[in-house]
Design a protein around this motif. Sequence first.
Motif, PDB file in Angstrom:
ATOM      1  N   GLN A 185      42.626  17.593  25.139  1.00 56.12           N
ATOM      2  CA  GLN A 185      41.542  18.423  24.610  1.00 56.12           C
ATOM      3  C   GLN A 185      40.155  17.993  25.079  1.00 56.12           C
ATOM      4  O   GLN A 185      39.246  18.818  25.190  1.00 56.12           O
ATOM      5  CB  GLN A 185      41.590  18.465  23.082  1.00 56.12           C
ATOM      6  N   ALA A 186      39.975  16.738  25.393  1.00 57.69           N
ATOM      7  CA  ALA A 186      38.655  16.271  25.832  1.00 57.69           C
ATOM      8  C   ALA A 186      38.230  16.921  27.144  1.00 57.69           C
ATOM      9  O   ALA A 186      37.028  17.011  27.436  1.00 57.69           O
ATOM     10  CB  ALA A 186      38.661  14.753  25.978  1.00 57.69           C
ATOM     11  N   ALA A 187      39.192  17.387  27.945  1.00 60.27           N
ATOM     12  CA  ALA A 187      38.877  18.023  29.227  1.00 60.27           C
ATOM     13  C   ALA A 187      38.524  19.494  29.073  1.00 60.27           C
ATOM     14  O   ALA A 187      38.103  20.127  30.046  1.00 60.27           O
ATOM     15  CB  ALA A 187      40.062  17.885  30.184  1.00 60.27           C
ATOM     16  N   ILE A 188      38.694  20.043  27.875  1.00 58.41           N
ATOM     17  CA  ILE A 188      38.409  21.452  27.617  1.00 58.41           C
ATOM     18  C   ILE A 188      37.097  21.555  26.851  1.00 58.41           C
ATOM     19  O   ILE A 188      36.971  21.006  25.748  1.00 58.41           O
ATOM     20  CB  ILE A 188      39.548  22.107  26.789  1.00 58.41           C
ATOM     21  N   PRO A 189      36.080  22.247  27.383  1.00 63.02           N
ATOM     22  CA  PRO A 189      34.798  22.366  26.682  1.00 63.02           C
ATOM     23  C   PRO A 189      34.978  22.913  25.266  1.00 63.02           C
ATOM     24  O   PRO A 189      35.876  23.718  25.003  1.00 63.02           O
ATOM     25  CB  PRO A 189      34.008  23.339  27.557  1.00 63.02           C
ATOM     26  N   ALA A 190      34.130  22.463  24.366  1.00 60.44           N
ATOM     27  CA  ALA A 190      34.257  22.827  22.955  1.00 60.44           C
ATOM     28  C   ALA A 190      34.235  24.335  22.738  1.00 60.44           C
ATOM     29  O   ALA A 190      34.898  24.839  21.819  1.00 60.44           O
ATOM     30  CB  ALA A 190      33.133  22.163  22.154  1.00 60.44           C
ATOM     31  N   GLU A 191      33.498  25.067  23.580  1.00 64.75           N
ATOM     32  CA  GLU A 191      33.408  26.517  23.381  1.00 64.75           C
ATOM     33  C   GLU A 191      34.696  27.237  23.751  1.00 64.75           C
ATOM     34  O   GLU A 191      34.856  28.420  23.457  1.00 64.75           O
ATOM     35  CB  GLU A 191      32.239  27.112  24.174  1.00 64.75           C
ATOM     36  N   PHE A 192      35.629  26.510  24.379  1.00 64.72           N
ATOM     37  CA  PHE A 192      36.886  27.120  24.792  1.00 64.72           C
ATOM     38  C   PHE A 192      38.087  26.613  23.999  1.00 64.72           C
ATOM     39  O   PHE A 192      39.232  26.775  24.425  1.00 64.72           O
ATOM     40  CB  PHE A 192      37.131  26.883  26.284  1.00 64.72           C
ATOM     41  N   ARG A 193      37.859  26.006  22.848  1.00 64.97           N
ATOM     42  CA  ARG A 193      38.964  25.550  21.999  1.00 64.97           C
ATOM     43  C   ARG A 193      38.547  25.562  20.534  1.00 64.97           C
ATOM     44  O   ARG A 193      37.358  25.496  20.209  1.00 64.97           O
ATOM     45  CB  ARG A 193      39.428  24.156  22.406  1.00 64.97           C
ATOM     46  N   ASP A 194      39.540  25.665  19.685  1.00 63.89           N
ATOM     47  CA  ASP A 194      39.285  25.691  18.253  1.00 63.89           C
ATOM     48  C   ASP A 194      38.884  24.294  17.776  1.00 63.89           C
ATOM     49  O   ASP A 194      39.555  23.310  18.113  1.00 63.89           O
ATOM     50  CB  ASP A 194      40.548  26.144  17.514  1.00 63.89           C
ATOM     51  N   PRO A 195      37.817  24.169  16.998  1.00 61.84           N
ATOM     52  CA  PRO A 195      37.389  22.839  16.547  1.00 61.84           C
ATOM     53  C   PRO A 195      38.421  22.151  15.665  1.00 61.84           C
ATOM     54  O   PRO A 195      38.425  20.923  15.543  1.00 61.84           O
ATOM     55  CB  PRO A 195      36.089  23.132  15.770  1.00 61.84           C
ATOM     56  N   ASP A 196      39.319  22.937  15.056  1.00 61.21           N
ATOM     57  CA  ASP A 196      40.341  22.372  14.181  1.00 61.21           C
ATOM     58  C   ASP A 196      41.688  22.183  14.872  1.00 61.21           C
ATOM     59  O   ASP A 196      42.660  21.737  14.247  1.00 61.21           O
ATOM     60  CB  ASP A 196      40.532  23.272  12.953  1.00 61.21           C
ATOM     61  N   GLY A 197      41.774  22.550  16.161  1.00 55.97           N
ATOM     62  CA  GLY A 197      42.998  22.319  16.911  1.00 55.97           C
ATOM     63  C   GLY A 197      44.084  23.358  16.734  1.00 55.97           C
ATOM     64  O   GLY A 197      45.255  23.090  17.050  1.00 55.97           O
ATOM     65  N   TYR A 198      43.721  24.566  16.299  1.00 61.20           N
ATOM     66  CA  TYR A 198      44.739  25.603  16.098  1.00 61.20           C
ATOM     67  C   TYR A 198      44.984  26.444  17.357  1.00 61.20           C
ATOM     68  O   TYR A 198      46.026  27.074  17.470  1.00 61.20           O
ATOM     69  CB  TYR A 198      44.357  26.516  14.926  1.00 61.20           C
ATOM     70  N   TRP A 199      44.030  26.479  18.276  1.00 58.44           N
ATOM     71  CA  TRP A 199      44.224  27.203  19.526  1.00 58.44           C
ATOM     72  C   TRP A 199      43.386  26.564  20.633  1.00 58.44           C
ATOM     73  O   TRP A 199      42.403  25.863  20.347  1.00 58.44           O
ATOM     74  CB  TRP A 199      43.875  28.693  19.399  1.00 58.44           C
ATOM     75  N   TYR A 200      43.800  26.823  21.867  1.00 54.76           N
ATOM     76  CA  TYR A 200      43.066  26.354  23.041  1.00 54.76           C
ATOM     77  C   TYR A 200      42.909  27.500  24.025  1.00 54.76           C
ATOM     78  O   TYR A 200      43.765  28.390  24.106  1.00 54.76           O
ATOM     79  CB  TYR A 200      43.821  25.202  23.735  1.00 54.76           C
TER      80      TYR A 200
END
Length: 334
Positions: free
Chosen positions: A106-121
């Motif tokens: 997840q660290a390689a995926i910018p925050a705007e492209f993933r759910d902050p709670d980890g439910y989707w990427y």
Amino acid sequence: MRKIICCILLIIMSWSMSGCGGGTSAPSKKLTVVAAYGNKEKIFTAFTQATGITVDFLDMSSGEVLARTQAEKGKPLADVWFGGGLDSFLAAKSNGVLAQYRSKEQAAIPAEFRDPDGYWYGVSLVMVGIMANKDVLKQNKLTAPATWAELTEPRYAGEVLFPNPNISGTSYAFVSGMLQTKGAAAGWSYLEALAKNVPYFSKRGGEPPQKVAAGEAALGVVPMSGEFFALKQKAPIEVYFPADGIPWVPAGLAIFKNAKNEANAQIFVDWALSAAGQQVICDADPRVMTRTDMPVPASLPAFSKAMLMKIDLATFGSDRQSILAEWDRRMVKK
């Protein structure tokens, strides 16, 4: 002594049965996926080669997945949901049908492209463009529109194919992008003008490119996917980005809550977000990928990231129900 020997034999038989499946079974090497992604067969074949996990998949648009999960009252349709517009993933998270998973990538995926709670990427960006059939345009003495604004001109009446945003995540991305960029009043006026040129709203995002390539219409609003770029090998089409902005949304990836093969689902998520997995996915279906270390595919039509419309994904998700209700009210004749 005889009793002792019998007991020993029974114990040995018990151990033997356990080793042959009578006890704890070996972990499953299977995965089920609902997918809306180009050349998915190649992607899943590469995943199987990398992990040994076999994939059974069902091709289904994001709106269909959401409707099915609601109808099944949260019962998982599969282990993994791969591809499709993010609006349905956001709604699915709110409905409690996705599992939380913090990918090691997840660290390689910018925050705007993933759910902050980890439910989707977000795996890649679904960008919206235009496909034009050059032969049909020539027959009708038309030129291809250079902008979205031109697409509403009366000369294109009956020649524009556009999918229903209730079903197609690509179409909803377009609708939301226009409303966010233009504002509600001007945005709905634009969409109503565009609808006058649309003979009917197709039920899947992949229908307009297929029918435009077949010569059944001159123009289609389409997801900019390598799957459809490849149609240029078979049909007289042009696929391009209009000059007045690009609607976009991340293509989602998530694990269903109560997935039967949850451990394998987590392996797939990690693989799809890894550099190796992203390269496989991009090679199979060229798109802008979400990892920061992935280059833009050379096969994409000319564009710059500055052309991407300013999209607020929070509004994109929270306003979905009201936008679609308004769409149905305004476009009821369609």
